[in-house]
Design a protein around this motif. Structure first.
Motif, PDB file in Angstrom:
ATOM      1  N   ASP A 163     -11.272  -9.106  35.027  1.00 62.75           N
ATOM      2  CA  ASP A 163     -11.947  -9.451  33.768  1.00 62.75           C
ATOM      3  C   ASP A 163     -12.205 -10.945  33.713  1.00 62.75           C
ATOM      4  O   ASP A 163     -11.825 -11.625  32.751  1.00 62.75           O
ATOM      5  CB  ASP A 163     -11.080  -9.008  32.583  1.00 62.75           C
ATOM      6  N   GLU A 164     -12.826 -11.480  34.726  1.00 59.04           N
ATOM      7  CA  GLU A 164     -13.086 -12.918  34.788  1.00 59.04           C
ATOM      8  C   GLU A 164     -14.527 -13.141  35.211  1.00 59.04           C
ATOM      9  O   GLU A 164     -15.135 -12.315  35.877  1.00 59.04           O
ATOM     10  CB  GLU A 164     -12.152 -13.597  35.816  1.00 59.04           C
ATOM     11  N   LEU A 165     -15.055 -14.276  34.789  1.00 59.87           N
ATOM     12  CA  LEU A 165     -16.393 -14.669  35.216  1.00 59.87           C
ATOM     13  C   LEU A 165     -16.316 -15.385  36.549  1.00 59.87           C
ATOM     14  O   LEU A 165     -15.370 -16.137  36.801  1.00 59.87           O
ATOM     15  CB  LEU A 165     -17.023 -15.607  34.176  1.00 59.87           C
ATOM     16  N   GLU A 166     -17.288 -15.146  37.409  1.00 56.98           N
ATOM     17  CA  GLU A 166     -17.364 -15.929  38.640  1.00 56.98           C
ATOM     18  C   GLU A 166     -17.642 -17.380  38.281  1.00 56.98           C
ATOM     19  O   GLU A 166     -18.250 -17.691  37.256  1.00 56.98           O
ATOM     20  CB  GLU A 166     -18.475 -15.392  39.539  1.00 56.98           C
ATOM     21  N   ILE A 167     -17.203 -18.274  39.158  1.00 59.89           N
ATOM     22  CA  ILE A 167     -17.302 -19.698  38.822  1.00 59.89           C
ATOM     23  C   ILE A 167     -18.761 -20.138  38.692  1.00 59.89           C
ATOM     24  O   ILE A 167     -19.093 -20.996  37.864  1.00 59.89           O
ATOM     25  CB  ILE A 167     -16.542 -20.544  39.877  1.00 59.89           C
ATOM     26  N   GLY A 168     -19.672 -19.516  39.459  1.00 60.70           N
ATOM     27  CA  GLY A 168     -21.086 -19.849  39.327  1.00 60.70           C
ATOM     28  C   GLY A 168     -21.645 -19.438  37.973  1.00 60.70           C
ATOM     29  O   GLY A 168     -22.398 -20.186  37.333  1.00 60.70           O
ATOM     30  N   VAL A 169     -21.243 -18.220  37.507  1.00 55.48           N
ATOM     31  CA  VAL A 169     -21.683 -17.746  36.191  1.00 55.48           C
ATOM     32  C   VAL A 169     -21.077 -18.613  35.093  1.00 55.48           C
ATOM     33  O   VAL A 169     -21.742 -18.965  34.107  1.00 55.48           O
ATOM     34  CB  VAL A 169     -21.296 -16.268  36.000  1.00 55.48           C
ATOM     35  N   LEU A 170     -19.802 -18.980  35.252  1.00 49.92           N
ATOM     36  CA  LEU A 170     -19.137 -19.826  34.260  1.00 49.92           C
ATOM     37  C   LEU A 170     -19.839 -21.180  34.151  1.00 49.92           C
ATOM     38  O   LEU A 170     -20.082 -21.684  33.042  1.00 49.92           O
ATOM     39  CB  LEU A 170     -17.668 -20.021  34.655  1.00 49.92           C
ATOM     40  N   LYS A 171     -20.209 -21.741  35.297  1.00 52.30           N
ATOM     41  CA  LYS A 171     -20.889 -23.050  35.280  1.00 52.30           C
ATOM     42  C   LYS A 171     -22.240 -22.951  34.581  1.00 52.30           C
ATOM     43  O   LYS A 171     -22.601 -23.823  33.773  1.00 52.30           O
ATOM     44  CB  LYS A 171     -21.050 -23.547  36.725  1.00 52.30           C
ATOM     45  N   ARG A 172     -22.983 -21.885  34.851  1.00 56.77           N
ATOM     46  CA  ARG A 172     -24.293 -21.725  34.212  1.00 56.77           C
ATOM     47  C   ARG A 172     -24.150 -21.467  32.711  1.00 56.77           C
ATOM     48  O   ARG A 172     -24.947 -21.948  31.916  1.00 56.77           O
ATOM     49  CB  ARG A 172     -25.061 -20.568  34.867  1.00 56.77           C
ATOM     50  N   PHE A 173     -23.119 -20.688  32.322  1.00 57.94           N
ATOM     51  CA  PHE A 173     -22.924 -20.429  30.892  1.00 57.94           C
ATOM     52  C   PHE A 173     -22.555 -21.711  30.153  1.00 57.94           C
ATOM     53  O   PHE A 173     -23.023 -21.957  29.038  1.00 57.94           O
ATOM     54  CB  PHE A 173     -21.839 -19.365  30.686  1.00 57.94           C
ATOM     55  N   VAL A 174     -21.699 -22.541  30.779  1.00 54.21           N
ATOM     56  CA  VAL A 174     -21.330 -23.821  30.157  1.00 54.21           C
ATOM     57  C   VAL A 174     -22.573 -24.688  29.984  1.00 54.21           C
ATOM     58  O   VAL A 174     -22.789 -25.294  28.921  1.00 54.21           O
ATOM     59  CB  VAL A 174     -20.259 -24.530  31.007  1.00 54.21           C
ATOM     60  N   ALA A 175     -23.421 -24.761  31.025  1.00 54.20           N
ATOM     61  CA  ALA A 175     -24.647 -25.564  30.934  1.00 54.20           C
ATOM     62  C   ALA A 175     -25.579 -25.013  29.854  1.00 54.20           C
ATOM     63  O   ALA A 175     -26.192 -25.783  29.101  1.00 54.20           O
ATOM     64  CB  ALA A 175     -25.354 -25.582  32.291  1.00 54.20           C
ATOM     65  N   PHE A 176     -25.674 -23.676  29.753  1.00 56.92           N
ATOM     66  CA  PHE A 176     -26.566 -23.067  28.756  1.00 56.92           C
ATOM     67  C   PHE A 176     -26.065 -23.344  27.337  1.00 56.92           C
ATOM     68  O   PHE A 176     -26.840 -23.725  26.451  1.00 56.92           O
ATOM     69  CB  PHE A 176     -26.652 -21.551  29.004  1.00 56.92           C
ATOM     70  N   ALA A 177     -24.756 -23.160  27.122  1.00 54.87           N
ATOM     71  CA  ALA A 177     -24.209 -23.352  25.774  1.00 54.87           C
ATOM     72  C   ALA A 177     -24.327 -24.807  25.337  1.00 54.87           C
ATOM     73  O   ALA A 177     -24.626 -25.102  24.182  1.00 54.87           O
ATOM     74  CB  ALA A 177     -22.750 -22.896  25.740  1.00 54.87           C
ATOM     75  N   ARG A 178     -24.101 -25.739  26.278  1.00 59.86           N
ATOM     76  CA  ARG A 178     -24.162 -27.165  25.918  1.00 59.86           C
ATOM     77  C   ARG A 178     -25.586 -27.593  25.564  1.00 59.86           C
ATOM     78  O   ARG A 178     -25.773 -28.512  24.760  1.00 59.86           O
ATOM     79  CB  ARG A 178     -23.635 -28.020  27.069  1.00 59.86           C
ATOM     80  N   SER A 179     -26.576 -26.960  26.183  1.00 59.58           N
ATOM     81  CA  SER A 179     -27.951 -27.423  25.991  1.00 59.58           C
ATOM     82  C   SER A 179     -28.727 -26.619  24.950  1.00 59.58           C
ATOM     83  O   SER A 179     -29.772 -27.068  24.493  1.00 59.58           O
ATOM     84  CB  SER A 179     -28.714 -27.367  27.328  1.00 59.58           C
ATOM     85  N   HIS A 180     -28.241 -25.429  24.563  1.00 61.52           N
ATOM     86  CA  HIS A 180     -29.028 -24.560  23.686  1.00 61.52           C
ATOM     87  C   HIS A 180     -28.399 -24.317  22.320  1.00 61.52           C
ATOM     88  O   HIS A 180     -28.936 -23.524  21.550  1.00 61.52           O
ATOM     89  CB  HIS A 180     -29.258 -23.194  24.360  1.00 61.52           C
ATOM     90  N   CYS A 181     -27.298 -24.958  22.023  1.00 65.04           N
ATOM     91  CA  CYS A 181     -26.645 -24.668  20.747  1.00 65.04           C
ATOM     92  C   CYS A 181     -25.953 -25.920  20.224  1.00 65.04           C
ATOM     93  O   CYS A 181     -25.302 -26.632  20.985  1.00 65.04           O
ATOM     94  CB  CYS A 181     -25.622 -23.534  20.916  1.00 65.04           C
ATOM     95  N   GLY A 182     -26.120 -26.186  18.923  1.00 70.85           N
ATOM     96  CA  GLY A 182     -25.459 -27.313  18.271  1.00 70.85           C
ATOM     97  C   GLY A 182     -24.958 -26.906  16.904  1.00 70.85           C
ATOM     98  O   GLY A 182     -25.554 -27.265  15.882  1.00 70.85           O
ATOM     99  N   PRO A 183     -23.866 -26.139  16.830  1.00 77.02           N
ATOM    100  CA  PRO A 183     -23.425 -25.588  15.540  1.00 77.02           C
ATOM    101  C   PRO A 183     -22.860 -26.652  14.607  1.00 77.02           C
ATOM    102  O   PRO A 183     -22.443 -27.728  15.035  1.00 77.02           O
ATOM    103  CB  PRO A 183     -22.345 -24.577  15.942  1.00 77.02           C
TER     104      PRO A 183
END
Length: 730
Positions: free
Chosen positions: A548-568
């Motif tokens: 039940d873990e994300l691959e490190i490549g997917v984790l890196k892309r998700f971190v980049a996506f969240a940082r650039s597409h959301c500012g709550p």
């Protein structure tokens, strides 16, 4: 023999070329024609003409370049691709001329103000296997080579002439359109004016100068490539290679980027001047460089990586992942899954990777959104392993060790450029980590003045430089993840505050401070031993199964996506709840006062209040939610409670300014007054005698040593005679 009387020019070819000039010209035209046909006719499965459409689209957007896959050229015409790989210096200009002709056909009719046809730059990409810098041999000279590495320095963009107009200062004779070869090759100016042959008066020696108004120029930039770490043999130093990039290749990469470069392995001339006469070499010896024709920034592996644009399918996948009910727990379990336990630390690191929202206020000030985290405690508790994982899991990560880092290495330094001897700025670790995470190991081993240098970078997220005539402010918008040991190596509960050797100015800049203790517990030790043995015996199977873990490549892309597409932002209800909790924590918990019988000076200030807000925003950003809710505030307060507040309330941070009880603070002040009365400025006494005297007055010996240590740190006291005597300096 009669043929010798015909009006013709006869010559002998000294170098013995097999093809005459006419045949060479014909072959060049044929190659150029084939390149033009490739651009016009090449298509993939469907009837989508890939390069023709790309060229038309780029030209209409005023981007005068096109990117070509060598594999596509090989599929269209293998001989054409072979000639491009083996003789790129001759064939790449033909390819660019063919692209220019094709652009002329595709863009007609053009608007009146854009009638002039622009030159097209052809950039190449190759799927071939790369080779190391140390594998470059003489057989690769003047051929296309593909090399991986790390960019360690980049010059400013400069201007180079591609076509010059020369004018004689004696007779004003003009030589127009003198072509200059691309790369770091210069042009040797003619020593004599050809007008002398027409019967005019002789001109002086070296009469020509360049008319700058009639020159055609392009931008160029020189880069320095260092060998990829994985390709350096054991015990050897990495090698370097100079790169030359021009036109649209400029400013594509920054120092710290991991890149794969496709270029022409070339040699350059060495300018012989007064400064480098000793370095002048013979006619056949030249230093090598790489003329870049294609560059790709790697997004895999640790270090600074490219945050490539997200395709619609990938964006939909990221939003689907963020909508998963247990995304917070999923991200936590994906943080260093091979390390057992440390649940709250992993949750804090997940918040650090995602980060809060950076805010710009109406008065022009900014509030940082990056979260800083300090791991403090015993050795062997996987602090450094967590730092290494974070470096590889963040899109932009820089890892450094405190013992080998100076203030200039962490922030920025001013050095001289060896090419033009001007002062230039070189960015340090925190500048290279702009937009990511800077991991600093052995934080306690840094010198105090070096640690002070990052104060501004941690709170204001800027680095101000005023050196050697350079006055500027640079951005260092990065999170800091630091790991440190106790003063005594292991955490000693009996010593309390003496475990920590940090000033409150640096401690208050960390949003969360975790005290990591290696506690002895038979059940926990058995579970940890079982986990470690499982990691060592089934490492490959565990890595492939994933669980039940994300691959490190997917984790890196998700971190980049969240940082650039959301500012709550924090919601009104959550803000009210946080406001009430802040007042309660600021004044102290009544229950804790009743249980302990003394009031604690809990270290929560406006900085810590903003820290809780950032943690709550990061929890909302994991779900790509526009507002942080009350549940996010509850979890943020819990994380703050188990880190900084627990450390302060348990007394682990007691004694450090801002973390002491009022009773202890008053006692320390009384001891300091007694010490000042005992000996005036300029006198010296035995340290052992003064400690014994104060302990006879019922002052705790630990507090006496603490005051002496604080006064030594402030420069009021000094040790003399092998630390036996105390001298009062001020």
């Amino acid at each position: 023999m009669a043929g010798l009387d015909e009006q013709a020019v006869y010559y002998s070819d000294t170098f013995g070329s097999e093809v005459g000039d006419g045949d060479t010209q014909n072959s060049k035209q044929a190659i150029q024609r084939r390149f033009k046909e490739f651009i016009r006719q090449f298509h993939e499965g469907t009837f989508a003409y890939k390069y023709r459409d790309d060229l038309r689209r780029n030209y209409s957007l005023q981007r005068y370049y096109m990117e070509v896959e060598l594999d596509d050229v090989s599929a269209y015409d293998e001989t054409l691709a072979e000639s491009l790989i083996k003789r790129p210096t001759e064939n790449l200009p033909l390819f660019e001329k063919a692209a220019k002709e094709m652009a002329d056909e595709l863009t007609r009719p053009r608007p009146e103000d854009e009638e002039e046809l622009q030159d097209i730059q052809v950039m190449l990409r190759s799927g071939a296997d790369p080779i190391s810098i140390r594998e470059l041999k003489s057989t690769e000279m003047a051929r296309l080579v593909k090399i991986p590495g790390i960019i360690i320095s980049a010059s400013a963009t400069r201007v180079k002439a591609t076509s010059m107009t020369l004018m004689c200062r004696g007779c004003r004779n003009v030589i127009p359109n003198v072509e200059v070869r691309p790369g770091l090759e210069g042009y040797a100016m003619p020593r004599k004016c050809p007008a002398e042959a027409t019967g005019r008066p002789p001109c002086p020696l070296d009469p020509f100068f360049i008319d700058p108004d009639k020159c055609k120029c392009v931008d160029y930039q020189t880069l320095r490539l260092q060998e990829a770490p994985g390709m350096v043999p054991t015990g050897e130093l990495p090698r370097h290679l100079q790169l030359y990039a021009d036109r649209y290749m400029c400013d594509r990469v920054a120092p710290g980027n991991r890149v794969t470069v496709l270029g022409i392995y070339s040699i350059r001339k060495v300018k012989v001047g007064k400064r480098n006469k000793d370095r002048a070499v013979g006619a056949g010896l030249r230093p090598a460089y790489l003329r870049v024709v294609g560059i790709r920034v790697e997004s895999e592996g640790p270090g600074r990586a490219a945050t490539a644009a997200f395709s619609p399918a990938e964006e939909a996948e990221m939003r689907r992942l963020a909508a998963t009910p247990g995304i917070y727990d999923l991200l936590t379990s994906s943080i260093a899954p091979s390390i057992y336990g440390c649940e709250d630390m992993k949750r804090a690191i997940a918040c650090l990777l995602i980060g809060g929202s950076r805010k710009r206020l109406p008065d022009g000030l900014t509030r940082r959104g990056d979260i800083n985290l300090l791991l403090l405690g015993d050795p062997g508790t996987a602090k450094s392993q967590l730092l290494k994982f974070v470096e590889s899991a963040t899109p932009i990560g820089v890892y450094t060790s405190g013992k080998g880092s100076s203030a200039a290495g962490l922030t920025a330094s001013v050095t001289r450029d060896p090419s033009n001897h001007n002062f230039v700025l070189e960015g340090g670790a925190m500048l290279l980590a702009d937009g990511g995470v800077c991991c600093i190991d052995e934080f306690d081993k840094m010198r105090e003045d070096d640690r002070v240098a990052i104060h501004e970078a941690m709170e204001q997220q800027t680095i101000s430089i005023a050196k050697a005539g350079i006055t500027t402010t640079l951005n260092a918008r990065c999170s800091v993840l630091a790991a440190a040991n106790s003063v005594f190596g292991r955490w000693d509960d009996s010593k309390g505050d003496q475990n920590i050797d940090f000033l409150p100015t640096i401690l208050s800049r960390f949003d969360m401070i975790f005290i990591v203790k290696d506690e002895h517990d038979a059940g926990k030790d058995a579970r940890m031993a079982r986990h470690v043995m499982g990691v060592h015996t089934t490492a490959r199977e565990a890595a492939s199964s994933g669980g039940d873990e994300l691959e490190i490549g997917v984790l890196k892309r998700f971190v980049a996506f969240a940082r650039s597409h959301c500012g709550p932002r924090i919601s009104e209800a959550a803000a009210d709840k946080l406001r009430n909790r802040y007042v309660a924590m600021r004044s102290g918990s009544r229950q804790h006062e009743n249980e302990s019988g003394k009031r604690l000076n809990i270290p929560i200030t406006v900085r810590q209040l903003e820290a809780v807000v950032r943690i709550a925003e990061s929890l909302a950003k994991m779900r790509l939610a526009p507002f942080a809710t009350e549940s996010d505030v509850d979890e943020a307060l819990r994380l703050f409670q188990v880190s900084t507040l627990d450390a302060a309330m348990s007394g682990s941070l007691a004694g450090v300014e801002g973390f002491s009880t009022e009773k202890d603070t008053e006692e320390l002040s009384r001891i300091e007054r007694q010490l000042r009365k005992r000996f005036p400025i300029g006198s010296q006494v035995s340290e052992q005698a003064i400690v014994q005297d104060l302990t006879r007055q019922k002052y705790p010996e630990r507090n006496v040593y603490k005051v002496i240590h604080l006064m030594i740190r402030r420069g009021e006291l000094q040790h003399r005679m092998q630390r036996r005597l105390l001298y009062r300096a001020k």
